[in-house]
Design a protein around this motif. Structure first.
Motif, short mmCIF file in Angstrom:
data_model
loop_
_atom_site.label_atom_id
_atom_site.label_comp_id
_atom_site.label_asym_id
_atom_site.label_seq_id
_atom_site.Cartn_x
_atom_site.Cartn_y
_atom_site.Cartn_z
N UNK A 346 20.16 39.75 18.56
CA UNK A 346 18.84 40.38 18.70
C UNK A 346 18.13 40.50 17.36
N UNK A 347 16.81 40.48 17.41
CA UNK A 347 16.01 40.57 16.18
C UNK A 347 16.03 42.00 15.63
N UNK A 348 15.66 42.12 14.35
CA UNK A 348 15.67 43.42 13.69
C UNK A 348 14.43 44.24 13.90
N UNK A 349 13.43 43.70 14.58
CA UNK A 349 12.22 44.48 14.86
C UNK A 349 11.83 44.33 16.32
N UNK A 350 10.96 45.24 16.75
CA UNK A 350 10.57 45.32 18.15
C UNK A 350 9.39 44.39 18.45
N UNK A 351 9.38 43.76 19.63
CA UNK A 351 8.28 42.86 19.97
C UNK A 351 6.97 43.57 20.29
N UNK A 352 7.05 44.85 20.61
CA UNK A 352 5.85 45.66 20.79
C UNK A 352 5.90 46.78 19.76
N UNK A 353 5.00 46.73 18.79
CA UNK A 353 5.07 47.74 17.75
C UNK A 353 4.03 47.52 16.66
N UNK A 354 4.24 48.21 15.57
CA UNK A 354 3.25 48.28 14.49
C UNK A 354 3.64 47.32 13.37
N UNK A 355 2.67 46.50 12.94
CA UNK A 355 2.92 45.51 11.89
C UNK A 355 1.70 45.41 10.97
#
Length: 425
Positions: A346-355
């Motif tokens: 799994x990736x280290x960040x969320x697919x729905x979130x703040x960038x």
């Protein structure tokens, strides 16, 4: 040793950070410095509130105000390092991996080791020339503090930790910072600190010193056995190679370059694919911690022009816990645009979130604070990560031996399809 179990972590969060800090000989800041820090904290809150797209998406305004007031009330009794840790902890509580205090501007001291957390072990994966014999050993304690406890303390404050997959990555990156270890009360100074290691059940100790110029010169190279002959690219972090007489192309996409350089490489890659009638594409996003996802989209834009690729089942994207930010976004986009199969962890960040990170500096300390300017939704729902279609566990033994099971699975899948096609013919 379950160093980052959710149960243990939730218990830690129930305690104030300062209660976890043991007493040590460091001196609290002066009254004048406490006043300057108070001004910085006001600027910190005011600027975040002004610039962050949604500062209170996890902490309420009242919660944030209470945290700020608590830190300010404790200033006369805190050391410089403890104040920084308190601000890191509060920033961590904002709840997105791009709102951080990354310490980029701080000339801190580092111990000459590079670490990686895999499953339940904190492993030495790199070192200076002097301590190369420590590579491959497990770190079990620092100055007598069990590594589980050290991990728990760092997990509450480290920047760029957005889920349970990126937290171990960031803890490993920041754990060798002497000033943070001192702020937690784990060490008293940077000299002759006792580190305890384990190898095959046998423990042994080393005394190490930290300095501002600590250089890790030797490290394990997990990708050292790639079976692809390099043909072109930008640099060691962005290049392409091929195997099987050009029928399979591998793209090592470990860091982002400029749009111009990606455009040039993509055009060169397309010519290669068209010449050799490439059927399979492997895009390796493991270890890529982000950049500008529009640059990654340039690669996809060019690849879709290649008619020889098996668009049904011949595109693979490899991901891991270090695939973060724009790299996570590109992985999700490649799955949609290129019909790619995601392979790995799994990736280290969320697919729905703040960038879309930006930054500012506090007026007195100069401490850099980063914040999120945009909200993106690359997957429906509130998923903790982009999860692979084919999950491949990464073990400590595999990492140390550069046994790349994710790539092995991809190559086997390509060969299986090739054999099946030949049989059908």
């Amino acid at each position: 040793m379950k160093i980052f179990s959710k149960k243990a972590f939730s218990l830690l969060l129930a305690l104030p950070l300062l209660a976890a800090i043991t007493s040590h000989t460091a001196v609290a800041v002066s009254q004048a410095d406490a006043e300057k820090w108070s001004q910085d904290i006001d600027a910190y809150w005011r600027t975040l509130e002004e610039k962050h797209i949604d500062l209170y998406h996890q902490l309420t305004y009242k919660d944030f105000e209470r945290e700020i007031n608590t830190i300010k009330s404790q200033l006369p009794s805190l050391t410089h390092e403890e104040i920084v840790l308190e601000l890191m902890r509060l920033t961590h509580k904002v709840g997105d991996g791009h709102t951080t205090i990354p310490l980029w501007d701080q000339k801190y001291h580092k111990f000459p080791l590079e670490l990686k957390v895999i499953n339940d072990e904190v492993l030495v994966t790199g070192s200076s020339n002097e301590y190369v014999s420590l590579i491959g050993n497990e770190l079990v304690a620092i100055n007598g503090t069990p590594i589980k406890r050290v991990y728990e303390l760092f997990a509450e404050v480290v920047p760029f930790a957005e889920n349970d997959y990126s937290t171990p990555i960031r803890v490993a990156e920041y754990m060798m910072t002497a000033e943070l270890l001192r702020g937690f009360g784990i060490i008293n100074d940077e000299s002759e600190v006792e580190f305890t290691f384990s190898n095959l059940g046998q423990s042994f100790k080393y005394h190490l010193s930290a300095n501002q110029n600590s250089q890790v010169t030797q490290r394990i190279n997990f990708k050292q056995k790639l079976p692809f002959k390099p043909y072109g690219g930008v640099d060691d972090d962005l290049w392409y190679g091929a195997a099987d007489k050009g029928k399979t192309v591998y793209v090592n996409f470990e860091k982002y370059s400029s749009m111009t350089k990606m455009d040039e490489m993509s055009a060169e890659l397309l010519r290669f694919i068209n010449h050799y009638k490439t059927e399979n594409i492997i895009i390796d996003l493991r270890g890529n911690e982000g950049g500008d996802f529009f640059i990654g989209l340039k690669l996809a834009q060019v690849l879709v022009l290649a008619n020889s690729i098996n668009w049904k089942s011949g595109v693979y994207v490899m991901i891991d816990n270090q695939t973060y930010s724009a790299a996570m976004s590109n992985a999700s986009q490649y799955a949609q645009l290129l019909n790619a199969t995601l392979v790995g962890q799994p990736t280290g960040s969320k697919p729905t979130g703040y960038q879309d990170m930006w930054q500012f500096s506090l007026p007195n300390s100069g401490l850099i604070v980063t914040y999120s300017k945009r909200m993106y939704r690359f997957k429906d729902g509130d998923m903790d990560a982009v999860f692979p279609d084919v999950a491949i566990e990464l073990t400590a033994e595999d990492y140390m031996r550069a046994n790349d099971k994710s790539l092995q699975w991809v190559i086997k899948d390509i060969n299986t399809r090739k054999t099946h096609t030949l049989v059908q013919k």
